[in-house]
Motif scaffolding. Structure first.
Motif, PDB file in Angstrom:
ATOM      1  N   ASN B  22       0.819  -1.221   0.000  1.00  0.00           N
ATOM      2  CA  ASN B  22       0.000   0.000   0.000  1.00  0.00           C
ATOM      3  C   ASN B  22       0.850   1.267   0.000  1.00  0.00           C
ATOM      4  O   ASN B  22       0.777   2.089   0.903  1.00  0.00           O
ATOM      5  CB  ASN B  22      -0.951   0.005   1.199  1.00  0.00           C
ATOM      6  N   GLN B  24       0.940   3.497  -2.701  1.00  0.00           N
ATOM      7  CA  GLN B  24       0.592   4.209  -3.928  1.00  0.00           C
ATOM      8  C   GLN B  24       1.113   5.656  -3.932  1.00  0.00           C
ATOM      9  O   GLN B  24       1.391   6.207  -4.982  1.00  0.00           O
ATOM     10  CB  GLN B  24      -0.919   4.204  -4.148  1.00  0.00           C
ATOM     11  N   ASP B  50      -4.394  -1.193  -2.269  1.00  0.00           N
ATOM     12  CA  ASP B  50      -4.628   0.098  -2.924  1.00  0.00           C
ATOM     13  C   ASP B  50      -4.173   0.011  -4.384  1.00  0.00           C
ATOM     14  O   ASP B  50      -4.091  -1.073  -4.945  1.00  0.00           O
ATOM     15  CB  ASP B  50      -3.928   1.227  -2.157  1.00  0.00           C
TER      16      ASP B  50
END
Lengths: 118, 243
Positions: B22, B24, B50
């Protein structure tokens, strides 16, 4: 031990025994993991059929009451079963991790090859 | 010195492993800075929920996509396995959250070129510079450092650092066996006990640029207990293996 308890326990443990055997037969339980359960059933059935044996052994070791001895045996067997389950889970986690990593690496190589072709 | 560095880079193949869960917000920045520094890299997407994976695919990054979340240890180990399979001489772990500055990778691999097996990028080797973490964390790190010294006899000031470089022997060791969660201090103990040489290199770390730390609240208690136990276990297990 009263007759009612003996008969009740005998029915329960022979029921468990045949249930475990049938699970193995249907392939829902691996023989390997059924052995400790079958062992538990056999020990329980033996003590139901020959309570004198339990009285004799527990007396020799020095237990005040044979029921204490029976509880100890039951607890030890259950602990062994739990430990064997933890071991089995650990093996599965490791196997799963290795497979996950291998899949990712092979997929990466697959993508690289596909990109080279196109 | 610079020319020597370039020649060495030509001879030795270096892979940068970027574990990402996660991330991003940071992943593009991290990968670009590694690419700018001129290294091969592989992003290990640890089952992110994500857009980390789709962002990586969009930018055409080299990704190992783990279909299941394995935790940081499993992700980094996947990177080590990739390095082994593609015959890299050195691999460097750079976390995907932007804490690690790729300009220090050169410093990290230099001792390995000189024969060390594992280098740790340390925040504390040069005092009071860069991101030093919070007070409580420093206490925890001090404890682990002392614990590690007790069991291995070697002082590692920053054993929790995830900014590390491995030579071939360390890559081999970590491919065979690497802890699942909070792997850094434990793996240092394992490396030392199997006779690998571990060197600390001063680096500056930035504060994480996004995302949250994996260690906070109650899990920090679990962390301390687990890692302390793991260090002692590692020493016991690997000593036995050595004989």
């Amino acid at each position: 031990m009263s007759m009612i308890i003996r008969v009740g326990a005998g029915v329960i443990f022979s029921g468990l025994f045949f249930y475990v055997v049938s699970l193995v037969g249907k392939g829902k339980l691996l023989l390997k993991y059924s052995l400790l359960w079958l062992c538990l059933c056999v020990v329980a059935l033996l003590s139901v059929c020959f309570p004198e044996l339990i009285y004799r052994i527990s007396g020799c070791i020095g237990f005040i009451s044979p029921s204490n001895f029976a509880f100890l045996v039951a607890v030890v067997l259950l602990l062994m079963i739990s430990l064997s389950l933890s071991i089995a889970i650990s093996r599965l986690v490791t196997a799963c991790k290795n497979l996950t990593q291998r899949i990712a690496i092979l997929e990466n190589e697959n993508d690289v090859l596909r990109n080279q072709q196109s | 010195m610079w020319i020597v560095g370039v020649l060495m880079d030509d001879m030795l193949r270096v892979l940068v492993i970027i574990p990402a869960y996660n991330e991003q917000a940071n992943i593009v920045q991290t990968v670009s800075s590694v690419v700018e520094a001129g290294y091969d890299y592989v992003v290990v997407n640890d089952g992110s929920t994500d857009k980390t994976l789709s962002i990586c695919r969009q930018h055409g990054f080299n990704v190992l996509d783990l279909p299941q979340n394995l935790g940081i240890g499993g992700a980094v180990q996947a990177g080590h396995k990739y390095a082994l399979r593609h015959d890299y001489d050195i691999d460097v772990q750079v976390d995907g959250d932007g804490q690690h500055d790729p300009s220090y990778i050169g410093n990290l691999i230099e001792p390995i070129i000189d024969g060390a097996d594992l280098t740790i990028g340390s925040r504390f080797a040069v005092p009071t510079e860069g991101f030093q973490s919070t007070f409580l964390r420093r206490v925890g790190i001090r404890w682990l450092s002392g614990w590690l010294r007790l069991f291995t006899g070697k002082t590692i000031k920053d054993p929790t650092s995830g900014f590390r470089a491995c030579g071939k022997k360390a890559i081999d060791l970590f491919c065979r066996d690497y802890p699942d969660d909070y792997p850094e201090p434990e793996s240092i103990a394992a490396a030392l006990k199997t006779g690998l040489s571990v060197v600390e290199v001063p680096v500056l770390m930035r504060e994480r640029q996004g995302g949250v730390s994996s260690i906070s609240g109650f899990s920090s208690i679990y962390y301390m207990i687990k890692v302390s136990l793991a260090i002692s276990m590692a020493c016991f297990v690997y000593r036995k293996a050595a004989h």
